[in-house]
Scaffold this motif. Structure first.
Motif, PDB file in Angstrom:
ATOM      1  N   LEU A   1       0.866  -1.185   0.000  1.00 34.02           N
ATOM      2  CA  LEU A   1       0.000   0.000   0.000  1.00 34.02           C
ATOM      3  C   LEU A   1       0.900   1.231   0.000  1.00 34.02           C
ATOM      4  O   LEU A   1       1.593   1.503   0.983  1.00 34.02           O
ATOM      5  CB  LEU A   1      -0.897  -0.002   1.242  1.00 34.02           C
ATOM      6  CG  LEU A   1      -1.781  -1.231   1.412  1.00 34.02           C
ATOM      7  CD1 LEU A   1      -2.472  -1.197   2.782  1.00 34.02           C
ATOM      8  CD2 LEU A   1      -2.811  -1.294   0.299  1.00 34.02           C
ATOM      9  N   ASN A   2       0.889   1.948  -1.117  1.00 31.79           N
ATOM     10  CA  ASN A   2       1.767   3.094  -1.275  1.00 31.79           C
ATOM     11  C   ASN A   2       1.038   4.371  -0.842  1.00 31.79           C
ATOM     12  O   ASN A   2      -0.008   4.706  -1.396  1.00 31.79           O
ATOM     13  CB  ASN A   2       2.200   3.179  -2.745  1.00 31.79           C
ATOM     14  CG  ASN A   2       3.348   4.132  -2.941  1.00 31.79           C
ATOM     15  OD1 ASN A   2       3.750   4.849  -2.015  1.00 31.79           O
ATOM     16  ND2 ASN A   2       3.885   4.143  -4.144  1.00 31.79           N
ATOM     17  N   VAL A   3       1.574   5.043   0.166  1.00 35.44           N
ATOM     18  CA  VAL A   3       0.945   6.246   0.730  1.00 35.44           C
ATOM     19  C   VAL A   3       2.016   7.321   0.930  1.00 35.44           C
ATOM     20  O   VAL A   3       3.078   7.028   1.473  1.00 35.44           O
ATOM     21  CB  VAL A   3       0.272   5.921   2.091  1.00 35.44           C
ATOM     22  CG1 VAL A   3      -0.361   7.153   2.704  1.00 35.44           C
ATOM     23  CG2 VAL A   3      -0.760   4.807   1.944  1.00 35.44           C
ATOM     24  N   PRO A   4       1.752   8.570   0.480  1.00 34.43           N
ATOM     25  CA  PRO A   4       2.734   9.640   0.658  1.00 34.43           C
ATOM     26  C   PRO A   4       2.998   9.924   2.142  1.00 34.43           C
ATOM     27  O   PRO A   4       2.078   9.835   2.961  1.00 34.43           O
ATOM     28  CB  PRO A   4       2.085  10.863  -0.002  1.00 34.43           C
ATOM     29  CG  PRO A   4       0.907  10.357  -0.750  1.00 34.43           C
ATOM     30  CD  PRO A   4       0.535   9.030  -0.207  1.00 34.43           C
ATOM     31  N   GLU A   5       4.235  10.295   2.437  1.00 36.09           N
ATOM     32  CA  GLU A   5       4.641  10.447   3.837  1.00 36.09           C
ATOM     33  C   GLU A   5       3.812  11.462   4.644  1.00 36.09           C
ATOM     34  O   GLU A   5       3.472  11.188   5.796  1.00 36.09           O
ATOM     35  CB  GLU A   5       6.136  10.768   3.914  1.00 36.09           C
ATOM     36  CG  GLU A   5       6.649  10.608   5.335  1.00 36.09           C
ATOM     37  CD  GLU A   5       8.156  10.421   5.430  1.00 36.09           C
ATOM     38  OE1 GLU A   5       8.713   9.610   4.668  1.00 36.09           O
ATOM     39  OE2 GLU A   5       8.758  11.100   6.280  1.00 36.09           O
ATOM     40  N   PRO A   6       3.455  12.634   4.078  1.00 33.50           N
ATOM     41  CA  PRO A   6       2.647  13.569   4.880  1.00 33.50           C
ATOM     42  C   PRO A   6       1.298  12.963   5.295  1.00 33.50           C
ATOM     43  O   PRO A   6       0.796  13.241   6.385  1.00 33.50           O
ATOM     44  CB  PRO A   6       2.431  14.765   3.941  1.00 33.50           C
ATOM     45  CG  PRO A   6       3.478  14.650   2.893  1.00 33.50           C
ATOM     46  CD  PRO A   6       3.810  13.198   2.758  1.00 33.50           C
TER      47      PRO A   6
ATOM     48  N   PRO B   1     -11.053   3.691   1.903  1.00 32.08           N
ATOM     49  CA  PRO B   1     -10.794   2.279   2.192  1.00 32.08           C
ATOM     50  C   PRO B   1     -11.469   1.305   1.221  1.00 32.08           C
ATOM     51  O   PRO B   1     -10.855   0.322   0.800  1.00 32.08           O
ATOM     52  CB  PRO B   1     -11.341   2.094   3.616  1.00 32.08           C
ATOM     53  CG  PRO B   1     -11.250   3.456   4.228  1.00 32.08           C
ATOM     54  CD  PRO B   1     -11.446   4.441   3.106  1.00 32.08           C
ATOM     55  N   ASP B   2     -12.719   1.570   0.830  1.00 29.96           N
ATOM     56  CA  ASP B   2     -13.424   0.648  -0.077  1.00 29.96           C
ATOM     57  C   ASP B   2     -12.737   0.564  -1.441  1.00 29.96           C
ATOM     58  O   ASP B   2     -12.677  -0.506  -2.053  1.00 29.96           O
ATOM     59  CB  ASP B   2     -14.879   1.094  -0.303  1.00 29.96           C
ATOM     60  CG  ASP B   2     -15.750   0.790   0.905  1.00 29.96           C
ATOM     61  OD1 ASP B   2     -15.289   0.046   1.794  1.00 29.96           O
ATOM     62  OD2 ASP B   2     -16.890   1.306   0.956  1.00 29.96           O
ATOM     63  N   SER B   3     -12.248   1.709  -1.926  1.00 31.17           N
ATOM     64  CA  SER B   3     -11.574   1.714  -3.234  1.00 31.17           C
ATOM     65  C   SER B   3     -10.272   0.934  -3.153  1.00 31.17           C
ATOM     66  O   SER B   3      -9.895   0.230  -4.101  1.00 31.17           O
ATOM     67  CB  SER B   3     -11.258   3.148  -3.682  1.00 31.17           C
ATOM     68  OG  SER B   3     -12.391   3.964  -3.549  1.00 31.17           O
ATOM     69  N   ILE B   4      -9.579   1.059  -2.020  1.00 32.51           N
ATOM     70  CA  ILE B   4      -8.311   0.330  -1.864  1.00 32.51           C
ATOM     71  C   ILE B   4      -8.591  -1.178  -1.877  1.00 32.51           C
ATOM     72  O   ILE B   4      -7.929  -1.940  -2.586  1.00 32.51           O
ATOM     73  CB  ILE B   4      -7.593   0.738  -0.559  1.00 32.51           C
ATOM     74  CG1 ILE B   4      -7.274   2.236  -0.576  1.00 32.51           C
ATOM     75  CG2 ILE B   4      -6.318  -0.079  -0.369  1.00 32.51           C
ATOM     76  CD1 ILE B   4      -6.756   2.784   0.747  1.00 32.51           C
ATOM     77  N   THR B   5      -9.600  -1.599  -1.090  1.00 31.17           N
ATOM     78  CA  THR B   5      -9.937  -3.029  -1.051  1.00 31.17           C
ATOM     79  C   THR B   5     -10.274  -3.527  -2.452  1.00 31.17           C
ATOM     80  O   THR B   5      -9.795  -4.582  -2.876  1.00 31.17           O
ATOM     81  CB  THR B   5     -11.148  -3.283  -0.119  1.00 31.17           C
ATOM     82  OG1 THR B   5     -10.909  -2.648   1.137  1.00 31.17           O
ATOM     83  CG2 THR B   5     -11.362  -4.773   0.120  1.00 31.17           C
ATOM     84  N   ALA B   6     -11.086  -2.751  -3.182  1.00 34.02           N
ATOM     85  CA  ALA B   6     -11.502  -3.161  -4.537  1.00 34.02           C
ATOM     86  C   ALA B   6     -10.280  -3.288  -5.452  1.00 34.02           C
ATOM     87  O   ALA B   6     -10.161  -4.257  -6.209  1.00 34.02           O
ATOM     88  CB  ALA B   6     -12.499  -2.160  -5.102  1.00 34.02           C
ATOM     89  N   ASP B   7      -9.358  -2.334  -5.361  1.00 31.37           N
ATOM     90  CA  ASP B   7      -8.139  -2.387  -6.193  1.00 31.37           C
ATOM     91  C   ASP B   7      -7.334  -3.652  -5.889  1.00 31.37           C
ATOM     92  O   ASP B   7      -6.837  -4.313  -6.793  1.00 31.37           O
ATOM     93  CB  ASP B   7      -7.238  -1.173  -5.910  1.00 31.37           C
ATOM     94  CG  ASP B   7      -7.646   0.045  -6.716  1.00 31.37           C
ATOM     95  OD1 ASP B   7      -8.680  -0.031  -7.409  1.00 31.37           O
ATOM     96  OD2 ASP B   7      -6.926   1.061  -6.657  1.00 31.37           O
ATOM     97  N   ILE B   8      -7.185  -3.946  -4.598  1.00 27.87           N
ATOM     98  CA  ILE B   8      -6.383  -5.124  -4.216  1.00 27.87           C
ATOM     99  C   ILE B   8      -7.037  -6.383  -4.778  1.00 27.87           C
ATOM    100  O   ILE B   8      -6.387  -7.197  -5.428  1.00 27.87           O
ATOM    101  CB  ILE B   8      -6.253  -5.252  -2.682  1.00 27.87           C
ATOM    102  CG1 ILE B   8      -5.523  -4.043  -2.088  1.00 27.87           C
ATOM    103  CG2 ILE B   8      -5.520  -6.541  -2.317  1.00 27.87           C
ATOM    104  CD1 ILE B   8      -5.554  -3.984  -0.561  1.00 27.87           C
ATOM    105  N   VAL B   9      -8.341  -6.532  -4.494  1.00 24.56           N
ATOM    106  CA  VAL B   9      -9.040  -7.764  -4.879  1.00 24.56           C
ATOM    107  C   VAL B   9      -8.975  -7.960  -6.399  1.00 24.56           C
ATOM    108  O   VAL B   9      -8.757  -9.069  -6.890  1.00 24.56           O
ATOM    109  CB  VAL B   9     -10.499  -7.742  -4.372  1.00 24.56           C
ATOM    110  CG1 VAL B   9     -11.295  -8.893  -4.955  1.00 24.56           C
ATOM    111  CG2 VAL B   9     -10.516  -7.795  -2.840  1.00 24.56           C
ATOM    112  N   ALA B  10      -9.113  -6.839  -7.144  1.00 24.17           N
ATOM    113  CA  ALA B  10      -9.085  -6.941  -8.609  1.00 24.17           C
ATOM    114  C   ALA B  10      -7.720  -7.394  -9.112  1.00 24.17           C
ATOM    115  O   ALA B  10      -7.615  -7.953 -10.204  1.00 24.17           O
ATOM    116  CB  ALA B  10      -9.447  -5.590  -9.220  1.00 24.17           C
ATOM    117  N   ARG B  11      -6.690  -7.144  -8.319  1.00 26.44           N
ATOM    118  CA  ARG B  11      -5.339  -7.400  -8.841  1.00 26.44           C
ATOM    119  C   ARG B  11      -4.670  -8.618  -8.235  1.00 26.44           C
ATOM    120  O   ARG B  11      -3.522  -8.915  -8.551  1.00 26.44           O
ATOM    121  CB  ARG B  11      -4.498  -6.146  -8.639  1.00 26.44           C
ATOM    122  CG  ARG B  11      -5.157  -4.972  -9.369  1.00 26.44           C
ATOM    123  CD  ARG B  11      -4.238  -3.895  -9.820  1.00 26.44           C
ATOM    124  NE  ARG B  11      -2.858  -4.224  -9.768  1.00 26.44           N
ATOM    125  CZ  ARG B  11      -1.956  -3.487  -9.130  1.00 26.44           C
ATOM    126  NH1 ARG B  11      -2.309  -2.408  -8.477  1.00 26.44           N
ATOM    127  NH2 ARG B  11      -0.697  -3.828  -9.165  1.00 26.44           N
TER     128      ARG B  11
END
Ligand code: ADP
Length: 190
Positions: free
Chosen positions: A119-124, A176-186
């Motif tokens: 999970l790539n997240v910018p430091e700030p 959070p929902d978009s992240i879960t969807a991205d993971i599951v799709a990939r």
């Protein structure tokens, strides 16, 4: 929807990156166990055993707990999860030496990781999230140290797993929902 089946995932993210939240969601979705190294270690610290007292000191400083303690505490938990059909590992392995040792153990037990979710997240954004969470090790000073420890000790895992062809890199700065969807799709087809 729950999809039963053997699946072995590893979550990698900087502190505040959301690997706990997403790890729990994926475990529930696939009917497998969520194994958080941070939680296993915090439970030992709360139990006040000799190992737990050592763990607490490292966690409070934001330093990594020594490998020997980590393997002693995590190996039985991971082995039990394998027997029950899979797991989402959250936070372990967290360094290259841990990954290499874990892969050796896995080879002997015939256990193979299917995918590593980064999970790539910018430091700030990370810093903001951690300050809002306010766990015992979420003070500004300790957060800064944990982010440096991530950059030095954990970031090399990303290339290590990418070279092995199992890295799934996802934008972790979304709802959070978009992240879960991205993971599951990939995730790799099973
Ligand atoms: P975060 O990812 O926000 O730092 P965790 O709960 O994953 O939260 O980890 C909290 C602390 O637990 C770490 O700062 C470290 O001290 C310890 N820890 C967790 N996993 C490991 C590990 N695999 N190896 C060494 N220390 C670990």
């Amino acid at each position: 929807m729950t999809v039963e089946g053997e699946l072995k995932l590893l979550m990698v993210a900087a502190p505040g990156g959301g690997k706990g939240t997403q790890g729990e969601r994926l475990a529930a979705k696939f009917g497998i166990q969520h194994v958080s190294s941070g939680e296993v270690l915090r439970a030992e610290a709360s139990a006040g055993t000799p190992a737990g007292r050592e763990v607490a000191a490292y966690q409070q400083r934001g330093d990594l707990v020594p490998d020997q303690i980590v393997f002693d505490l995590l190996t039985p938990v991971v082995t039990a999860a394998v027997a029950r059909g899979g797991y989402v590992l959250d936070g372990f392995p967290r360094t290259l030496p841990q990954a290499i040792t874990a892969a050796d153990i896995g080879r002997r037990l015939d256990v193979i990781l299917d995918a590593v979710v980064y999970l790539n997240v910018p430091e700030p954004v990370l810093t903001q999230r951690l300050l809002a969470r306010a766990r015992a090790d979420d003070t500004a000073e300790v957060i800064g140290h944990r982010l440096r420890v991530f950059a030095e000790a954990t970031r090399p895992l990303i290339d290590y797993y990418r070279d092995r062809g199992i890295l799934v890199e996802v934008d972790g700065d979304q709802p959070p929902d978009s992240i879960t969807a991205d993971i599951v799709a990939r995730l790799p087809p099973r």
